[in-house]
Design a protein around this motif. Sequence first.
Motif, PDB file in Angstrom:
ATOM      1  N   ARG A 668     -52.696 -52.805 -20.063  1.00 47.49           N
ATOM      2  CA  ARG A 668     -52.875 -51.632 -20.788  1.00 47.49           C
ATOM      3  C   ARG A 668     -53.555 -51.862 -22.009  1.00 47.49           C
ATOM      4  O   ARG A 668     -53.103 -52.150 -23.256  1.00 47.49           O
ATOM      5  N   PRO A 669     -54.878 -52.014 -21.805  1.00 44.55           N
ATOM      6  CA  PRO A 669     -55.482 -52.835 -23.140  1.00 44.55           C
ATOM      7  C   PRO A 669     -55.319 -51.972 -24.444  1.00 44.55           C
ATOM      8  O   PRO A 669     -55.296 -50.719 -24.393  1.00 44.55           O
ATOM      9  N   ASN A 670     -55.332 -52.522 -25.444  1.00 49.08           N
ATOM     10  CA  ASN A 670     -54.844 -51.978 -26.811  1.00 49.08           C
ATOM     11  C   ASN A 670     -55.580 -52.542 -28.098  1.00 49.08           C
ATOM     12  O   ASN A 670     -54.902 -53.392 -28.880  1.00 49.08           O
ATOM     13  N   LEU A 671     -56.702 -52.968 -27.867  1.00 51.83           N
ATOM     14  CA  LEU A 671     -57.658 -53.695 -28.768  1.00 51.83           C
ATOM     15  C   LEU A 671     -57.569 -53.148 -30.326  1.00 51.83           C
ATOM     16  O   LEU A 671     -57.458 -51.860 -30.414  1.00 51.83           O
ATOM     17  N   PRO A 672     -57.209 -54.110 -31.252  1.00 54.15           N
ATOM     18  CA  PRO A 672     -56.952 -53.396 -32.734  1.00 54.15           C
ATOM     19  C   PRO A 672     -58.493 -52.988 -33.016  1.00 54.15           C
ATOM     20  O   PRO A 672     -59.699 -53.520 -32.603  1.00 54.15           O
ATOM     21  N   ARG A 673     -58.552 -51.886 -33.929  1.00 56.04           N
ATOM     22  CA  ARG A 673     -60.025 -51.259 -34.121  1.00 56.04           C
ATOM     23  C   ARG A 673     -60.772 -52.347 -34.782  1.00 56.04           C
ATOM     24  O   ARG A 673     -62.077 -52.349 -34.632  1.00 56.04           O
ATOM     25  N   ARG A 677     -63.288 -57.719 -28.746  1.00 51.87           N
ATOM     26  CA  ARG A 677     -63.136 -58.495 -27.439  1.00 51.87           C
ATOM     27  C   ARG A 677     -62.024 -59.377 -27.654  1.00 51.87           C
ATOM     28  O   ARG A 677     -61.832 -59.985 -28.435  1.00 51.87           O
ATOM     29  N   LEU A 678     -61.395 -59.259 -26.436  1.00 52.82           N
ATOM     30  CA  LEU A 678     -60.279 -60.400 -26.302  1.00 52.82           C
ATOM     31  C   LEU A 678     -60.255 -60.800 -24.685  1.00 52.82           C
ATOM     32  O   LEU A 678     -60.493 -59.995 -23.788  1.00 52.82           O
ATOM     33  N   ALA A 679     -60.230 -61.987 -24.634  1.00 52.26           N
ATOM     34  CA  ALA A 679     -60.345 -62.652 -23.227  1.00 52.26           C
ATOM     35  C   ALA A 679     -59.227 -63.640 -23.121  1.00 52.26           C
ATOM     36  O   ALA A 679     -58.786 -64.452 -24.035  1.00 52.26           O
ATOM     37  N   PHE A 680     -58.417 -63.839 -22.066  1.00 56.36           N
ATOM     38  CA  PHE A 680     -57.471 -64.690 -21.987  1.00 56.36           C
ATOM     39  C   PHE A 680     -57.442 -65.224 -20.374  1.00 56.36           C
ATOM     40  O   PHE A 680     -57.696 -64.493 -19.602  1.00 56.36           O
ATOM     41  N   VAL A 691     -59.078 -62.720 -17.726  1.00 59.40           N
ATOM     42  CA  VAL A 691     -59.128 -61.333 -18.200  1.00 59.40           C
ATOM     43  C   VAL A 691     -60.133 -61.085 -19.454  1.00 59.40           C
ATOM     44  O   VAL A 691     -59.982 -61.813 -20.435  1.00 59.40           O
ATOM     45  N   GLU A 692     -61.186 -59.905 -19.446  1.00 61.98           N
ATOM     46  CA  GLU A 692     -61.905 -59.988 -20.504  1.00 61.98           C
ATOM     47  C   GLU A 692     -61.836 -58.285 -20.770  1.00 61.98           C
ATOM     48  O   GLU A 692     -61.825 -57.755 -19.930  1.00 61.98           O
ATOM     49  N   ILE A 693     -61.366 -57.998 -21.877  1.00 62.59           N
ATOM     50  CA  ILE A 693     -61.189 -56.797 -22.640  1.00 62.59           C
ATOM     51  C   ILE A 693     -62.227 -56.634 -23.610  1.00 62.59           C
ATOM     52  O   ILE A 693     -62.223 -57.250 -24.776  1.00 62.59           O
ATOM     53  N   THR A 694     -62.985 -55.495 -23.527  1.00 63.15           N
ATOM     54  CA  THR A 694     -64.043 -55.119 -24.498  1.00 63.15           C
ATOM     55  C   THR A 694     -63.780 -53.616 -24.716  1.00 63.15           C
ATOM     56  O   THR A 694     -63.076 -52.973 -24.037  1.00 63.15           O
TER      57      THR A 694
END
Length: 734
Positions: A668-673, A677-680, A691-694
């Motif tokens: 449930r991606p929840n990137l800070p504003r 990008r977050l990858a792990f 996983v890569e979240i953009t």
Amino acid sequence: MSIPTRNPLWRYWVQSTKKELEGKLGTTFLLSNGMLGLRGAHEECPPWGRPEFYVAGTYASGPSGLLGFHDADHILSHPERIRQDALALLGDDAIVTLPNLPFPIALRVSVAGVRFSFETHKVLSAERLLEIDNAVMRRTLVFRDETGNRTRIDSVRLVSMADPNLVCLKARVRRLNHRAPVDLGGYLHEEVTNTNGIVLWSAGERFADRSARGMECITRGSRISIALAQCEKVINAGDDISIELYAIAGAMPLAEARLRADSARELGFEHCLAAHVESYQRQLRDSRVEFDGLPATVQGFNFGQMHLHMALSPIAERTGVPIKGLTGHGYRFLTFWDMDFHMFPFYLMTRPKQARKLLEYRYNQLPRYRENAKKWGAKGAQVPWETSTRGREETAPWLCLQDREIHISADAAYMFKRYAEITGDASVMLDMGAEFIFETARFYASRLKWNEARGLYDLPGVGCPDQYHTFADNNVFISLWAQWNLSYAAELFSRAEYQAVAGRIGVTRREADEWREMARKLFVIEPDADGIIEEFEGYFDLEPDLDGICETYCAHSQAVKQPDVLAAFVPFEGRYSSEIRRKNWRYYNARTLHGSSLSFPGMAYAAARCGLNDEALHHLHQACRLDLDDINLDTERGVHVSIGAVEWGAVVCGFGGLEATGDGLTLRPNLPRQWNRLAFAVYWHFQRVDVEITRGGVTVAVGDEADCAVPVRINDGAWRTIAPGAREEVRTDE
Ligand code: IFM
């Protein structure tokens, strides 16, 4: 000439000649492979330089001077146990810790026949640089002698991730304005002590010749024989003079250590360096986390990740993961709940095969835990609050934690369940987990008291993990754990496959029914009308005014060292809505003093899991800087290894929104504003998942290391089963 720019995300450097900073710098420039811990001291070992070198599992025993004494005012002191003669009662061999051993890469440098020393020469520059991505420390030292000769030494050192017993150093000497002769040699620096000048080893057998030397160190009390051998190679190529040192240390015959040091010398420094970097970077890749945060946050985060890898010993089934790894004498290299509750989730999700060793460590000590329960008048098995390879309670006897911070037994028991779920390897439950969980259920059952007035069981006489309230009843964190342990043990008993284990240790149907009933009727504090959860009974009545509060003056107040209501949201999140979690986060934020290093990362995790992203980011940053900036003024005692694991949780589970269960992975991606990008990478059923979240979506790529597809769900979408080697991209609505 182009000047290479240092990448601050992976490089940390300090230029300092200040003696008073050596404690902190010794910690932040420490290198370890989990078997050996080498502090970042100068190779020339000045008297104030705090050379320290530790070998995992080699606990020695000594007098109480190895401990800091808490006086009666200390919040953790037990009013009855703390007596003036408490120290005398301890005896001469009561305290265990790892002995500080001879520094294995000590160096003598002479110019024109005069040996360099920090005291007699003018040091013009002394810079240490840590390559976080290589787990290597470099040092540059420039000095001037009485005659004006300037000399520069550039060294690089490693504690090998490829050979658990190997330490190497290469030093190159350059004459900056002179042609005077230079002489270089290695030695084992033996003038080392533990706290308060106490020496915990004595010398046994020795050998020495022109280019090699070695000695046996016999630990005090335990009489473990540790071999230490060093071989050197001096290369004198005209202007270029350098030395390589190869040291082998460990519990082995001295002759074997010598042979192995010699083989490393044969292989050469570049070979040892390449093998080390290759092995370490493989570990880093397995747990990779990338995000576009502030450089100072990312640097501290990477530092924490490096320490998690450096702390995990190849013999962790015997040593566990000491709270500060092998980084410093604080907490005497003992294991605490930090290992089970905080570090294990990281190792489980990134290095599952090694994570199993932590289960073995706890299970192997189960007979001692049964004795520990008896000692405190309880039944079953009670995990000691602080322990070592001997599995006994090692907490200072005048403290009030041993029989009160009892969540640690369930923290340990839960590891078995999580391991079986996330790896799919149910054999751990049959081989170890069921027995452990039955015995810890017996322990909790023996601690409950029936409360006639309430018609429910109480869990009285506990010490809250917040550690400012160490005499409490019905602490919510501990009661939730006891309830889980009792009900899960009853559930296991009802499964046919665990009947044999139950039979072996005499668990009867009646006992299992009692556990179920106790779990059902255990009083657990619920959120009040405003949604706030009282940490323990009576907490709301404490003094809300926190002005002037500190560690020796806080038990009467609502100040908490670390908020355990928020920690309870980690395993028991499903019980509470995000609205309740947000309210409690704000309530306890106002009351938390962060006396524990676990507080900042724990609060970052809790905030990120309920959408308080700005607050989460602020707390994450503080956590990431804690050791590098010495925020709690105690870094000289060692690295707070567990905070790296909780930071990992805050980023991967908080901002990445990862939930791992036996059914698969939910994101449930929840990137800070502030991030784009977050990858792990994590492991599920021993299969790697990247996983890569953009801002636009989520990409999930499944590896092909195992023959296993991975069920993945994004937000509340349908489960998709991703085949080995396949990847899926999902657009999200941002
Ligand atoms: O285990 C912790 C404890 O929760 C608070 N005091 C410090 C310990 C080590 O991190």
